[in-house]
Design an enzyme around this catalytic site. Sequence first.
Site, short mmCIF file in Angstrom:
data_model
loop_
_atom_site.label_atom_id
_atom_site.label_comp_id
_atom_site.label_asym_id
_atom_site.label_seq_id
_atom_site.Cartn_x
_atom_site.Cartn_y
_atom_site.Cartn_z
N ASP A 47 0.83 -1.20 0.00
CA ASP A 47 0.00 0.00 0.00
C ASP A 47 0.87 1.26 0.00
OD1 ASP A 47 -2.30 1.50 0.07
OD2 ASP A 47 -3.14 0.52 1.83
N ASP A 76 -10.76 2.03 -3.13
CA ASP A 76 -11.27 1.79 -1.78
C ASP A 76 -12.79 1.77 -1.79
OD1 ASP A 76 -8.96 1.39 -0.46
OD2 ASP A 76 -8.78 3.40 0.36
#
Length: 731
Positions: A478, A548
């Site tokens: 990430d 997301d």
Amino acid sequence: MSVSFHESNGVFRLDTPNATYMISLVDEERFLAHLYFGRRIPDDLPREMLRIPEEDYPSRKGRERLAFLDGLPTEYPGHGLGDMKQSCLEVETPEGYRCCGLTYRDHRIFGGKPKLPGLPATYGGPEDCDTLEIIAEDKVLGLTVRLFYTAFRKIDAICRSVRVENTTGRPLRLRTALSACLDMDDQGQYDLLTLHGNWSAERMINRRPVTMGKQGVSSRRGISSHQEQPFLGLLERTATQTRGQVYGMNLVYSGNFLGQAELTQQGQLRLVLGIHPEDFCWHLEAGEAFQTPEAVLTYSCTGISGMTHAFHDLYRNHLIRGPYKNKPRPSLVNNWEATYFRFDTEKILAIGREAAAAGIEMLVLDDGWFGKRDDDCSGLGDWVVNEGKLPGGLKHLVEELNRMGLRFGLWVEPEMVSPDSDLYRAHPDYALQIPGRVPTESRQQLVLDISRKEVRDHVYAMIHKVLSSANVEYVKWDMNRALTDVYSPALGPDRQGELYHRYVLGVYELQERLLTDFPNLLLENCCSGGGRFDPGMLYYSPQIWTSDNTEAIDRLRIQEGTSLIYPLSSMGAHVAACPSHTNNRTTPFATRGRVALPGCFGYELDMTKLTPEEKALIPGQLEEYRKYGPVFHNGDYYRLASFGENHACDVIMAVSKDKRVAVINYVEVENRARCRALRVELAGLEETALYRSSLTGEVRSGAGWMYAGMLLPRLEWDYSSALIVLEAVAQ
Ligand code: GLA
């Protein structure tokens, strides 16, 4: 050979199955002019298109040089000598001037494609592609510039990059070094296609007419970004999904970029793509070289889908690497939206038990397993397992999960540091920041100076240790913020303009190291969702977390924009809980599964909290993924209807490469009263083969399904969905 040089008239020719690209040497000076890029043509030369007589306005001293250079379509424009449009190359001499211009010196043609040192790039052997290397020079400066063009034999793609070699004997500052330029005529016939977005709404499609002046996309966030994609599409105004000419340009790079279309009053159109010249300045000592990232150029005479197929085929076969290149991606459950930071071994095992019972293959442990990390205010950089949450460390947890039959994946965010962390307390200088200025925090975190080897080594050693402590088969890498305060004490004052690019090179080096040390790893990149969804990242990770935003209806548009360029096999897509954590919308569990099905399929919810009805649907969803996932991942993708355009329904289709199976995935977002069944024209089928529909049992020829079309069932409820399979029947 797909590349040739016609000596007698000084023309280079690159051919792909449906396209021809031509470069012409002009004049005794041997300027490198762009002659043609378009539908494949026979071995004749459209030299007239250079418009040399038109631009060759005579003056009292002969040719009017400025008008000539400004009018000549140029392969790789220099700066300040007559071509007034966007420069691709700008070098600053010790005297402080920036003018330069290239002419031809020599060339090489060879099979295959060389690697780009330190950079991700497409690859191929002599059986796949041929490369033209033009060695150009600025004779006054004594500068050498190598222009690389690789033409793929079975894909309508030409990959370009540039290497600038400082053969001047003196230091230079490279102010602009773009990767590709494409000059052409535009008499009002083109639209520009770009992708724009935001966190949770990445890659929204935007199509509009090319207008006068400069327009395009860019990022100066240090990442390719949620906001804009390093992609330009140029479409004939009448082009549709299946008809018309479409050009695509995509940069194999994960940092700052500029993609620009520029239209002049005289109808000259220049497309450029490369590292953004703002915030870039590269110091080149005598003898040093700079390699630009690669730009991929595609051509389609079969509409948008032809462009999409070229990108998909190129990226699946010649960019993505590693053991999962051609392997089905495991179904997984990720605990992020299930638990956020609040979990322990027991909770993860409870989710694991449900997942294993349902037939899911892998569990991915997300943020919160390390250091002091109970929210997003602390702990990044301390890559040591929090034994308070996970007693016995990862080893114990993973052994338990493996025993249930689940494989294990782990989340990391190596490029970041929380000010409240042991790493930051010990090494505050590891973070990007400017002396005397409070650094700008985002998500309570700072960016590590990944351009520095000692910083990379430090972080890597910690992560290596964790990954070696258990059977970790997947890593989600990430990166949760843009770069600010971009200053590194490790670089001198005259080299700060190198930092953005050195940062990206550092990320690439780290990911390459990881893949070398753990060759069986499945890597997934992520960047606050889809903030670094680009071809550069795909070279390291065959899949990327798309957004997301896991809400199914919002996802339709996000996945539509993403799949315009990127293979469905690269899009992480999960079934999440309802009401959605992003927008509170509630959709049927079955539809959430259908929307995630074409991507790398998984669940992002608390498996222990599912209703019996929901649980009962999971084995069927996994079975659909097992059977039809490979058709979406490896086949040809077609967009039949776009919810983004029609605001009612979304229909996609994929056809296996052998054309034996086709799947149609249909979501009726808005059920409209007295609405007639939607007719769609299927695509990609064998005209004369017979196909049976799983919906009605009807058998019809491919031509029948494609030209007469298919009526999609009326589904009666908002957010309903259907999967229709066509299978070829023996004749
Ligand atoms: C980012 C990712 C999410 C999740 C969180 C964890 O936002 O995109 O999927 O991993 O970080 O903090």
